[in-house]
Enzyme design. Sequence first.
Site, PDB file in Angstrom:
ATOM      1  N   CYS A   1      -0.587 -49.647   6.526  1.00 16.28           N
ATOM      2  CA  CYS A   1      -0.065 -48.458   5.854  1.00 16.28           C
ATOM      3  C   CYS A   1      -0.437 -47.205   6.647  1.00 16.28           C
ATOM      4  O   CYS A   1      -1.615 -46.949   6.896  1.00 16.28           O
ATOM      5  CB  CYS A   1      -0.604 -48.370   4.429  1.00 16.28           C
ATOM      6  SG  CYS A   1      -0.238 -46.810   3.621  1.00 16.28           S
TER       7      CYS A   1
ATOM      8  N   CYS B   1      -2.788 -44.845   4.764  1.00 15.26           N
ATOM      9  CA  CYS B   1      -4.170 -45.359   4.745  1.00 15.26           C
ATOM     10  C   CYS B   1      -4.840 -45.085   6.093  1.00 15.26           C
ATOM     11  O   CYS B   1      -6.038 -44.783   6.139  1.00 15.26           O
ATOM     12  CB  CYS B   1      -4.176 -46.853   4.428  1.00 15.26           C
ATOM     13  SG  CYS B   1      -3.953 -47.245   2.679  1.00 15.26           S
TER      14      CYS B   1
ATOM     15  N   ASP C   1       3.137 -32.265   6.529  1.00 11.18           N
ATOM     16  CA  ASP C   1       4.143 -33.269   6.858  1.00 11.18           C
ATOM     17  C   ASP C   1       4.533 -33.139   8.336  1.00 11.18           C
ATOM     18  O   ASP C   1       4.695 -32.037   8.860  1.00 11.18           O
ATOM     19  CB  ASP C   1       5.382 -33.091   5.970  1.00 11.18           C
ATOM     20  CG  ASP C   1       6.297 -34.309   5.988  1.00 11.18           C
ATOM     21  OD1 ASP C   1       6.391 -34.987   4.949  1.00 11.18           O
ATOM     22  OD2 ASP C   1       6.915 -34.572   7.045  1.00 11.18           O
TER      23      ASP C   1
ATOM     24  N   HIS D   1      -4.996 -46.966  -1.918  1.00  9.42           N
ATOM     25  CA  HIS D   1      -3.597 -47.337  -1.693  1.00  9.42           C
ATOM     26  C   HIS D   1      -2.929 -47.683  -3.017  1.00  9.42           C
ATOM     27  O   HIS D   1      -3.229 -48.717  -3.619  1.00  9.42           O
ATOM     28  CB  HIS D   1      -3.482 -48.512  -0.723  1.00  9.42           C
ATOM     29  CG  HIS D   1      -2.064 -48.873  -0.415  1.00  9.42           C
ATOM     30  ND1 HIS D   1      -1.339 -48.256   0.576  1.00  9.42           N
ATOM     31  CD2 HIS D   1      -1.207 -49.747  -1.016  1.00  9.42           C
ATOM     32  CE1 HIS D   1      -0.114 -48.743   0.601  1.00  9.42           C
ATOM     33  NE2 HIS D   1      -0.011 -49.655  -0.359  1.00  9.42           N
TER      34      HIS D   1
ATOM     35  N   THR E   1      10.111 -43.441   1.776  1.00  6.69           N
ATOM     36  CA  THR E   1      10.050 -44.093   3.085  1.00  6.69           C
ATOM     37  C   THR E   1       8.645 -44.595   3.414  1.00  6.69           C
ATOM     38  O   THR E   1       8.497 -45.571   4.138  1.00  6.69           O
ATOM     39  CB  THR E   1      10.537 -43.154   4.208  1.00  6.69           C
ATOM     40  OG1 THR E   1       9.730 -41.987   4.224  1.00  6.69           O
ATOM     41  CG2 THR E   1      11.991 -42.775   3.996  1.00  6.69           C
TER      42      THR E   1
ATOM     43  N   HIS F   1       3.102 -45.483   0.180  1.00  8.30           N
ATOM     44  CA  HIS F   1       1.775 -45.084  -0.309  1.00  8.30           C
ATOM     45  C   HIS F   1       2.040 -43.811  -1.106  1.00  8.30           C
ATOM     46  O   HIS F   1       2.574 -42.839  -0.553  1.00  8.30           O
ATOM     47  CB  HIS F   1       0.829 -44.835   0.878  1.00  8.30           C
ATOM     48  CG  HIS F   1      -0.561 -44.393   0.529  1.00  8.30           C
ATOM     49  ND1 HIS F   1      -1.697 -45.000   1.059  1.00  8.30           N
ATOM     50  CD2 HIS F   1      -1.014 -43.381  -0.246  1.00  8.30           C
ATOM     51  CE1 HIS F   1      -2.781 -44.388   0.618  1.00  8.30           C
ATOM     52  NE2 HIS F   1      -2.390 -43.392  -0.179  1.00  8.30           N
TER      53      HIS F   1
ATOM     54  N   HIS G   1       2.634 -40.464  -2.721  1.00  2.72           N
ATOM     55  CA  HIS G   1       2.416 -39.112  -2.199  1.00  2.72           C
ATOM     56  C   HIS G   1       3.297 -38.123  -2.931  1.00  2.72           C
ATOM     57  O   HIS G   1       4.398 -38.467  -3.371  1.00  2.72           O
ATOM     58  CB  HIS G   1       2.683 -39.042  -0.692  1.00  2.72           C
ATOM     59  CG  HIS G   1       4.023 -39.560  -0.278  1.00  2.72           C
ATOM     60  ND1 HIS G   1       4.298 -40.911  -0.154  1.00  2.72           N
ATOM     61  CD2 HIS G   1       5.174 -38.928   0.035  1.00  2.72           C
ATOM     62  CE1 HIS G   1       5.552 -41.074   0.221  1.00  2.72           C
ATOM     63  NE2 HIS G   1       6.118 -39.879   0.333  1.00  2.72           N
TER      64      HIS G   1
HETATM   65  P1  5GP Z   1       8.957 -40.054   1.591  1.00  7.61           P
HETATM   66  O1  5GP Z   1      10.305 -40.079   2.272  1.00  7.61           O
HETATM   67  O2  5GP Z   1       8.326 -41.426   1.565  1.00  7.61           O
HETATM   68  O3  5GP Z   1       8.972 -39.385   0.243  1.00  7.61           O
HETATM   69  O4  5GP Z   1       8.057 -39.102   2.465  1.00  7.61           O
HETATM   70  C1  5GP Z   1       7.308 -39.539   3.564  1.00  7.61           C
HETATM   71  C2  5GP Z   1       6.969 -38.315   4.358  1.00  7.61           C
HETATM   72  O5  5GP Z   1       5.948 -38.658   5.257  1.00  7.61           O
HETATM   73  C3  5GP Z   1       8.136 -37.759   5.181  1.00  7.61           C
HETATM   74  O6  5GP Z   1       8.398 -36.415   4.806  1.00  7.61           O
HETATM   75  C4  5GP Z   1       7.647 -37.872   6.624  1.00  7.61           C
HETATM   76  O7  5GP Z   1       8.032 -36.783   7.421  1.00  7.61           O
HETATM   77  C5  5GP Z   1       6.141 -37.951   6.453  1.00  7.61           C
HETATM   78  N1  5GP Z   1       5.449 -38.722   7.480  1.00  7.61           N
HETATM   79  C6  5GP Z   1       5.776 -39.973   7.936  1.00  7.61           C
HETATM   80  N2  5GP Z   1       4.897 -40.382   8.864  1.00  7.61           N
HETATM   81  C7  5GP Z   1       3.980 -39.373   8.994  1.00  7.61           C
HETATM   82  C8  5GP Z   1       2.821 -39.216   9.806  1.00  7.61           C
HETATM   83  O8  5GP Z   1       2.437 -40.090  10.602  1.00  7.61           O
HETATM   84  N3  5GP Z   1       2.130 -38.058   9.686  1.00  7.61           N
HETATM   85  C9  5GP Z   1       2.516 -37.067   8.799  1.00  7.61           C
HETATM   86  N4  5GP Z   1       1.750 -35.956   8.752  1.00  7.61           N
HETATM   87  N5  5GP Z   1       3.599 -37.199   8.015  1.00  7.61           N
HETATM   88  C10 5GP Z   1       4.326 -38.332   8.116  1.00  7.61           C
HETATM   89 ZN    ZN Z   2      -1.790 -46.847   1.989  1.00  8.77          ZN
END
Ligand code: 5GP
Ligand code: ZN
Length: 113
Positions: free
Chosen positions: A4, A7, A30, A46, A94, A97, A99
Amino acid sequence: MSDCIFCKIVSKEIPADIVYEDDDMLAFKDIEPKAPIHILIIPKIHIQSMDQVSIEDQNLLGKMMIKIREIASILKLDNGYRVVNNCGEDGFQTVKHLHFHLLGGRKMQWPPG
Ligand code: 5GP
Ligand code: ZN
């Protein structure tokens, strides 16, 4: 959870621009911001998604909501902001975990796409 990405941010295996941390949660910028201010607030444990939270998590979730408000205040989002949780496939989650997105610094649109 070993595979993850969030994580790994918690364990500092992957770097992140952290804006707040305590024993229970982490807030960081982000990597692909969708607004001038885009912070992710995550629990350190997690939890896969909002659909996986249980009554045992109520204090944690409550603390996270209050902390989001504090972070918004510190970042001077005095004119308002948006808190988003994407859950599951239809919610376009996406990273699996839990958030919360804190988005601000521009006028948001409604409804979202
Ligand atoms: P979701 O689409 O799951 O609601 O949001 C996941 C968010 O995590 C996205 O806005 C994406 O830009 C962010 N994200 C994905 N991988 C990383 C990372 O390695 N570091 C940071 N800081 N943000 C990430
Ligand atoms: Zn996690």
